[in-house]
Motif scaffolding. Structure first.
Motif, mmCIF file in Angstrom:
data_model
loop_
_atom_site.group_PDB
_atom_site.id
_atom_site.type_symbol
_atom_site.label_atom_id
_atom_site.label_comp_id
_atom_site.label_asym_id
_atom_site.label_seq_id
_atom_site.Cartn_x
_atom_site.Cartn_y
_atom_site.Cartn_z
ATOM 1 N N ALA A 104 -56.684 -42.497 30.081
ATOM 2 C CA ALA A 104 -56.776 -41.291 30.915
ATOM 3 C C ALA A 104 -58.248 -40.906 30.958
ATOM 4 O O ALA A 104 -58.699 -40.035 30.211
ATOM 5 C CB ALA A 104 -55.927 -40.163 30.352
ATOM 6 N N CYS A 105 -59.010 -41.573 31.810
ATOM 7 C CA CYS A 105 -60.463 -41.422 31.747
ATOM 8 C C CYS A 105 -61.090 -41.627 33.125
ATOM 9 O O CYS A 105 -60.466 -42.132 34.059
ATOM 10 C CB CYS A 105 -61.061 -42.418 30.755
ATOM 11 S SG CYS A 105 -60.621 -44.137 31.073
ATOM 12 N N LEU A 158 -55.489 -43.383 35.114
ATOM 13 C CA LEU A 158 -54.465 -42.560 34.467
ATOM 14 C C LEU A 158 -53.203 -43.393 34.283
ATOM 15 O O LEU A 158 -52.556 -43.786 35.256
ATOM 16 C CB LEU A 158 -54.155 -41.320 35.303
ATOM 17 C CG LEU A 158 -53.036 -40.401 34.788
ATOM 18 C CD1 LEU A 158 -53.420 -39.800 33.429
ATOM 19 C CD2 LEU A 158 -52.734 -39.305 35.798
ATOM 20 N N GLU A 159 -52.867 -43.687 33.035
ATOM 21 C CA GLU A 159 -51.630 -44.417 32.742
ATOM 22 C C GLU A 159 -50.497 -43.420 32.512
ATOM 23 O O GLU A 159 -50.608 -42.520 31.680
ATOM 24 C CB GLU A 159 -51.786 -45.308 31.506
ATOM 25 C CG GLU A 159 -50.543 -46.151 31.247
ATOM 26 C CD GLU A 159 -50.625 -46.983 29.978
ATOM 27 O OE1 GLU A 159 -49.882 -47.967 29.886
ATOM 28 O OE2 GLU A 159 -51.417 -46.634 29.078
ATOM 29 N N ILE A 160 -49.405 -43.592 33.248
ATOM 30 C CA ILE A 160 -48.256 -42.702 33.091
ATOM 31 C C ILE A 160 -46.958 -43.492 33.234
ATOM 32 O O ILE A 160 -46.935 -44.621 33.732
ATOM 33 C CB ILE A 160 -48.251 -41.546 34.121
ATOM 34 C CG1 ILE A 160 -48.209 -42.089 35.555
ATOM 35 C CG2 ILE A 160 -49.416 -40.613 33.925
ATOM 36 C CD1 ILE A 160 -48.013 -40.999 36.598
ATOM 37 N N ILE A 161 -45.881 -42.866 32.784
ATOM 38 C CA ILE A 161 -44.528 -43.329 33.062
ATOM 39 C C ILE A 161 -43.898 -42.311 34.002
ATOM 40 O O ILE A 161 -43.902 -41.114 33.724
ATOM 41 C CB ILE A 161 -43.691 -43.447 31.775
ATOM 42 C CG1 ILE A 161 -44.320 -44.459 30.815
ATOM 43 C CG2 ILE A 161 -42.256 -43.865 32.106
ATOM 44 C CD1 ILE A 161 -43.620 -44.523 29.458
ATOM 45 N N ILE A 162 -43.391 -42.783 35.136
ATOM 46 C CA ILE A 162 -42.720 -41.920 36.114
ATOM 47 C C ILE A 162 -41.223 -42.180 36.017
ATOM 48 O O ILE A 162 -40.781 -43.332 36.057
ATOM 49 C CB ILE A 162 -43.220 -42.193 37.539
ATOM 50 C CG1 ILE A 162 -44.748 -42.101 37.604
ATOM 51 C CG2 ILE A 162 -42.590 -41.222 38.530
ATOM 52 C CD1 ILE A 162 -45.334 -42.557 38.929
ATOM 53 N N LYS A 163 -40.444 -41.115 35.887
ATOM 54 C CA LYS A 163 -39.001 -41.248 35.693
ATOM 55 C C LYS A 163 -38.234 -40.551 36.811
ATOM 56 O O LYS A 163 -38.444 -39.372 37.068
ATOM 57 C CB LYS A 163 -38.596 -40.626 34.340
ATOM 58 C CG LYS A 163 -39.340 -41.204 33.147
ATOM 59 C CD LYS A 163 -38.985 -40.459 31.865
ATOM 60 C CE LYS A 163 -39.772 -40.980 30.678
ATOM 61 N NZ LYS A 163 -39.437 -40.247 29.425
ATOM 62 N N LEU A 183 -49.145 -41.273 28.069
ATOM 63 C CA LEU A 183 -49.046 -42.030 26.820
ATOM 64 C C LEU A 183 -50.131 -41.681 25.804
ATOM 65 O O LEU A 183 -49.976 -41.934 24.619
ATOM 66 C CB LEU A 183 -49.077 -43.527 27.124
ATOM 67 C CG LEU A 183 -47.912 -44.000 28.006
ATOM 68 C CD1 LEU A 183 -48.006 -45.494 28.251
ATOM 69 C CD2 LEU A 183 -46.583 -43.646 27.384
ATOM 70 N N HIS A 184 -51.260 -41.144 26.258
ATOM 71 C CA HIS A 184 -52.329 -40.675 25.359
ATOM 72 C C HIS A 184 -52.861 -41.777 24.445
ATOM 73 O O HIS A 184 -53.136 -41.552 23.269
ATOM 74 C CB HIS A 184 -51.837 -39.485 24.524
ATOM 75 C CG HIS A 184 -51.452 -38.297 25.352
ATOM 76 N ND1 HIS A 184 -52.356 -37.524 26.038
ATOM 77 C CD2 HIS A 184 -50.223 -37.756 25.624
ATOM 78 C CE1 HIS A 184 -51.724 -36.557 26.687
ATOM 79 N NE2 HIS A 184 -50.439 -36.689 26.466
ATOM 80 N N ARG A 185 -53.012 -42.980 24.966
ATOM 81 C CA ARG A 185 -53.664 -44.043 24.223
ATOM 82 C C ARG A 185 -55.142 -44.072 24.598
ATOM 83 O O ARG A 185 -55.520 -43.561 25.655
ATOM 84 C CB ARG A 185 -53.007 -45.393 24.531
ATOM 85 C CG ARG A 185 -51.534 -45.442 24.103
ATOM 86 C CD ARG A 185 -50.959 -46.817 24.294
ATOM 87 N NE ARG A 185 -50.974 -47.264 25.692
ATOM 88 C CZ ARG A 185 -50.456 -48.402 26.108
ATOM 89 N NH1 ARG A 185 -49.908 -49.227 25.236
ATOM 90 N NH2 ARG A 185 -50.492 -48.737 27.392
#
Length: 214
Positions: free
Chosen positions: A49-50, A74-79, A43-45
Motif C-alpha cells: 500500500a504505497c 494497493l493490494e486488496i481483497i474484494i468480496k 492486507l497490510h503487508r
C-alpha cells in the motif's frame, strides 16, 4: 368437534397467518442475501500500500504512462457478499480514477540506493546499491470485472500519478477508495503507508510531466 366448525372465518385467518410467517421470513432472508453488498480487506503487508517512483532507462519504461512520475500500489481483497453477481466498473482513490481505458499490466522497480559515485570524473561503484522490485504485473485488477455470487478477488490496484498530484495522497494515513459498480458506488477507507522513491542522486526521467496545467 364438527369438521365444518374448523373452517370458520377466524380459523382460516389464523391458519393463513401461521403460513405467512415462515414465507415472510424466507422472503426476507432471500432479499438480505441477494441485496448488493461489497466489502474489501486490506492486507497490510510491507510494500503493498504505497506510492512508488518507478525506474526507467533508454530502452525500458515501466508502462505506457511515461509522463507520470509515480504509481500508487494497493493490494486488496474484494468480496461480493451477495447471491447475485456484481460488476466492478471503476476504482477511484482521492479523485484519481482507473477504468477499462486504463492500461496497466507491468512489474516495477525502484532504484532506492545508488552505489555509483563520480569522483574526479571517474565512476566508482560503491559497496551499497539497492533496487527494490514490485512484481505486481500478473496480479493487477483491471476493470471491468464481474464477481460471481459470494466470490472474492485478490490483487493490486495501480494508479499512475503526476508529480503535482502527489500531495493529494495521504501517505501514512487514510484515503478514500470508491468502487463504482453496476448497482451502487461503495466507499471505503484505505491506508497508504509509504513513499518508495528513487535515490536523489539519480537523474530524472526527461519524459516526466509535472501535470496538466489548468
Amino acid at each position: 368437534m364438527d369438521i365444518q366448525s374448523l373452517f370458520t372465518g377466524n380459523n382460516i385467518a389464523w391458519a393463513a397467518s401461521a403460513l405467512a410467517v415462515p414465507s415472510f421470513i424466507l422472503s426476507a432472508r432471500n432479499y438480505w442475501v441477494s441485496r448488493p453488498h461489497l466489502a474489501i480487506q486490506q492486507l497490510h503487508r510491507p510494500h503493498t500500500a504505497c506510492v512508488i517512483e518507478p525506474e526507467f532507462d533508454e530502452k525500458y519504461n515501466p508502462d505506457i504512462y511515461i509522463d507520470r512520475r509515480y504509481r500508487i500500489l494497493l493490494e486488496i481483497i474484494i468480496k461480493n457478499k451477495s447471491s447475485n453477481p456484481i460488476s466492478l466498473i471503476s476504482f477511484n482513490l482521492n479523485g484519481h480514477e482507473i477504468n477499462s481505458y486504463t492500461k496497466l499490466t507491468s512489474n516495477y522497480q525502484v532504484h532506492t540506493l545508488n552505489g555509483k559515485k563520480v569522483i574526479k570524473g571517474t565512476i566508482v561503484m560503491g559497496a551499497r546499491d539497492l533496487t527494490e522490485g514490485f512484481p505486481v504485473g500478473s496480479h493487477i485488477i483491471t476493470p471491468t470485472i464481474t464477481l460471481g455470487p459470494f466470490e472474492s478477488l485478490q490483487g493490486y490496484l495501480v494508479w499512475p500519478l503526476y508529480e503535482k498530484e502527489l500531495p493529494s495522497i495521504n501517505i501514512g494515513g487514510e484515503n478514500l477508495l470508491s468502487i463504482n459498480t453496476t448497482f451502487n458506488t461503495y466507499d471505503f477507507s484505505v491506508e497508504i503507508t509509504e513513499l518508495v522513491a528513487r535515490d536523489k542522486s539519480l537523474a530524472p526521467n526527461p519524459d516526466w510531466n509535472f501535470g496538466p496545467q489548468l
